[in-house]
Structure formats: C-alpha cells, structure tokens
Design a protein around this motif. Structure first.
Motif, PDB file in Angstrom:
ATOM      1  N   ASP A 109      18.044  -0.013  44.366  1.00 26.47           N
ATOM      2  CA  ASP A 109      18.870  -0.226  43.176  1.00 26.47           C
ATOM      3  C   ASP A 109      20.092  -0.988  43.761  1.00 26.47           C
ATOM      4  O   ASP A 109      20.319  -1.082  44.823  1.00 26.47           O
ATOM      5  CB  ASP A 109      19.519   1.086  42.862  1.00 26.47           C
ATOM      6  N   TRP A 152      23.308  -0.376  43.842  1.00 27.45           N
ATOM      7  CA  TRP A 152      24.479   0.049  44.928  1.00 27.45           C
ATOM      8  C   TRP A 152      23.860  -0.027  46.204  1.00 27.45           C
ATOM      9  O   TRP A 152      24.642  -0.012  47.343  1.00 27.45           O
ATOM     10  CB  TRP A 152      24.924   1.454  44.683  1.00 27.45           C
ATOM     11  N   ILE A 163      28.342   3.295  42.404  1.00 30.82           N
ATOM     12  CA  ILE A 163      27.826   4.164  41.229  1.00 30.82           C
ATOM     13  C   ILE A 163      28.995   4.537  40.615  1.00 30.82           C
ATOM     14  O   ILE A 163      30.155   4.767  41.033  1.00 30.82           O
ATOM     15  CB  ILE A 163      27.042   5.438  41.985  1.00 30.82           C
ATOM     16  N   SER A 164      28.870   4.399  39.301  1.00 30.27           N
ATOM     17  CA  SER A 164      30.258   4.879  38.363  1.00 30.27           C
ATOM     18  C   SER A 164      29.470   5.578  37.318  1.00 30.27           C
ATOM     19  O   SER A 164      28.192   5.547  37.031  1.00 30.27           O
ATOM     20  CB  SER A 164      30.889   3.858  37.680  1.00 30.27           C
ATOM     21  N   SER A 214      27.316   3.215  35.252  1.00 28.02           N
ATOM     22  CA  SER A 214      26.562   2.623  35.869  1.00 28.02           C
ATOM     23  C   SER A 214      26.025   3.377  37.243  1.00 28.02           C
ATOM     24  O   SER A 214      26.307   3.340  38.011  1.00 28.02           O
ATOM     25  CB  SER A 214      26.434   0.864  36.502  1.00 28.02           C
ATOM     26  N   PRO A 215      24.880   4.460  36.635  1.00 22.44           N
ATOM     27  CA  PRO A 215      24.415   5.256  38.003  1.00 22.44           C
ATOM     28  C   PRO A 215      23.938   4.683  38.815  1.00 22.44           C
ATOM     29  O   PRO A 215      23.425   5.395  39.859  1.00 22.44           O
ATOM     30  CB  PRO A 215      23.672   6.297  36.821  1.00 22.44           C
ATOM     31  N   VAL A 216      23.363   3.552  38.905  1.00 23.29           N
ATOM     32  CA  VAL A 216      22.678   2.843  39.925  1.00 23.29           C
ATOM     33  C   VAL A 216      23.359   1.544  40.267  1.00 23.29           C
ATOM     34  O   VAL A 216      23.142   0.833  41.125  1.00 23.29           O
ATOM     35  CB  VAL A 216      21.275   2.289  39.322  1.00 23.29           C
ATOM     36  N   GLY A 217      24.884   1.414  39.933  1.00 22.80           N
ATOM     37  CA  GLY A 217      25.663   0.328  40.613  1.00 22.80           C
ATOM     38  C   GLY A 217      25.233  -0.801  39.909  1.00 22.80           C
ATOM     39  O   GLY A 217      24.719  -0.684  38.696  1.00 22.80           O
TER      40      GLY A 217
END
Length: 237
Positions: A156, A158, A185-186, A189-192
């Motif tokens: 991914d 990140w 990760i934010s 965007s959970p995968v960066g």
C-alpha cells in the motif's frame, strides 16, 4: 482499466459512442456492475419520441438521412414506433466534457498534531490513461506513480516509505523532480497516498502529479505551497 474503456476494445466502439448512449459526463461515475447500453456501431443511439423527424435528426447529428433509413430498415419514416430505438451510424453528438479543468481547493485536514489548513491549486483530468502501472491496479495512486517511474517494490502507499529502503532507494525530506512523495495513514486515506514530483518552484512550492486524490482514475496536477497537514513521511529519490 475503466469499465467503458474495456468495452470499447471488446466491441470496437469509440469512447464517445458509449458515453453518448449512456449519458455519461464523468467517467469516474461508471463502476463495475453497472448496466451499460452498447450500440451496434459507432454513432448515436436515440429513443423514438412522438412526432420525431428523421430529417431533423440527420441534421442535428450530422448523418445522411438515407443512411438512417437503410441501417434501421425503415419502410415508412412517418410511422416509427414510439419508444423504440434508432441507430444513427457515424453520428456525432454534443461535445463531451473531457474532465479537464482548474480549481483552487482549500483543504482542511486533521493529523496527530492537530488541525491544519493547506491551499492547493489543482489541474485535473478524467481522461483514461494508457500504459502500464506494473503490479498495481489501475485508478489508484500507486498505479500512477509506477506508471511514471520504476517501482520494484509492492504494498500500500504508506508502506512504500519502508519498502523502498529494502531496494536501496535514498529518501529524504525535500522534494526533488522525479521523486515520490509519500503520505502516511490518515482519516481520509487509510492506506496512505503517493504522488510523483513534477517540478520544484522558485517560491518554495512544488507540483506533483497523482491519481485518485480527488476521484478514482482522475489524474491531478497539484501545486503544494505547504506540507502542513499532509502527514508527509518524505520523498523517495
């Protein structure tokens, strides 16, 4: 590959033909599993309305009247079945929005340090992109960056920050042309997220190209004035 683009190759049709037939103005709204009307040939597919006039249709869509009659096996142009469909072979519909535009976005983001505000200038396009993105699926940020430069690792977005080191790639905190910007990760965007640095500007800002920042399959060219609030991990050189 976008669903409509794959249908173009399968049936030998132009993208405009499919967009006209399905009233598609934004390619990003077409997803797998949607029901799509596929015309038999390139041109315009129209539904017969009461008091339809074939000559007016021919003029409107730049088609020879006799071609309409011959292709649809029309015996009496004055007796057409309302609700049926007519194919206007090689007809030309209205100009379609290419999805290219420019806008200024005020982005409010949250990270572990608190609320940050960043201003971006974005030029974007929803036109499909040809080419390869290596092992990464089309439409996502990882595909775009792998399309722009050599990426031997996987994972991914990140994870790229850590995976690139295993392949001996240098990393740092400053943008450089050709570098990969990596965000962690934010909440959004959970995968960066990753982007490709296109230019570094005299005023200290830098411009990246990216995909899936403002929509699946959409390519952005974003000028970043400040990295505050980006959850920036750094740049891969």
């Amino acid at each position: 590959m976008p669903p409509l683009l794959s249908l173009c190759g399968r049936y030998g049709l132009t993208l405009d033909t499919l967009r006209w037939a399905n009233n598609v103005t934004d390619l990003t709204t077409v997803t797998q599993g949607m029901r799509i009307v596929v015309p038999p040939v390139n041109g315009i597919l129209v539904k017969v309305q009461p008091n339809i006039n074939l000559n007016a249709l021919a003029i409107q869509y730049h088609v020879n009247l006799q071609d309409i009659i011959d292709f649809n096996l029309i015996r009496d142009p004055n007796r057409l079945g309302v609700g049926s469909f007519l194919m206007l072979p090689d007809g030309v519909g209205p100009a379609l929005d290419t999805g290219v535009g420019k806008k200024t976005v005020k982005s409010v983001t949250w990270n572990r340090f608190g609320r940050q505000v960043t201003n971006y200038t974005i030029t974007y396009s929803t036109a499909p992109v040809a080419g390869s993105g290596g092992k990464f699926p089309y439409g996502y940020c990882t595909w775009w960056v792998a399309h722009k430069r050599y990426v031997p690792w996987s994972g991914d977005a990140w994870q790229w920050w850590f995976n690139a080191r295993q392949f001996g790639f240098a990393e740092g905190s400053l943008p450089m042309v050709g570098a990969i910007m990596v965000q962690g990760i934010s909440w959004s965007s959970p995968v960066g997220h990753v982007a490709y640095v296109e230019s570094v500007n005299a005023d200290g800002s830098f411009t990246v190209s990216e995909m899936n920042y403002s929509g699946w399959g959409r390519v952005d060219y974003r000028t970043i004035k400040s990295t505050a609030g980006l959850d920036l991990l750094g740049f891969i050189y």
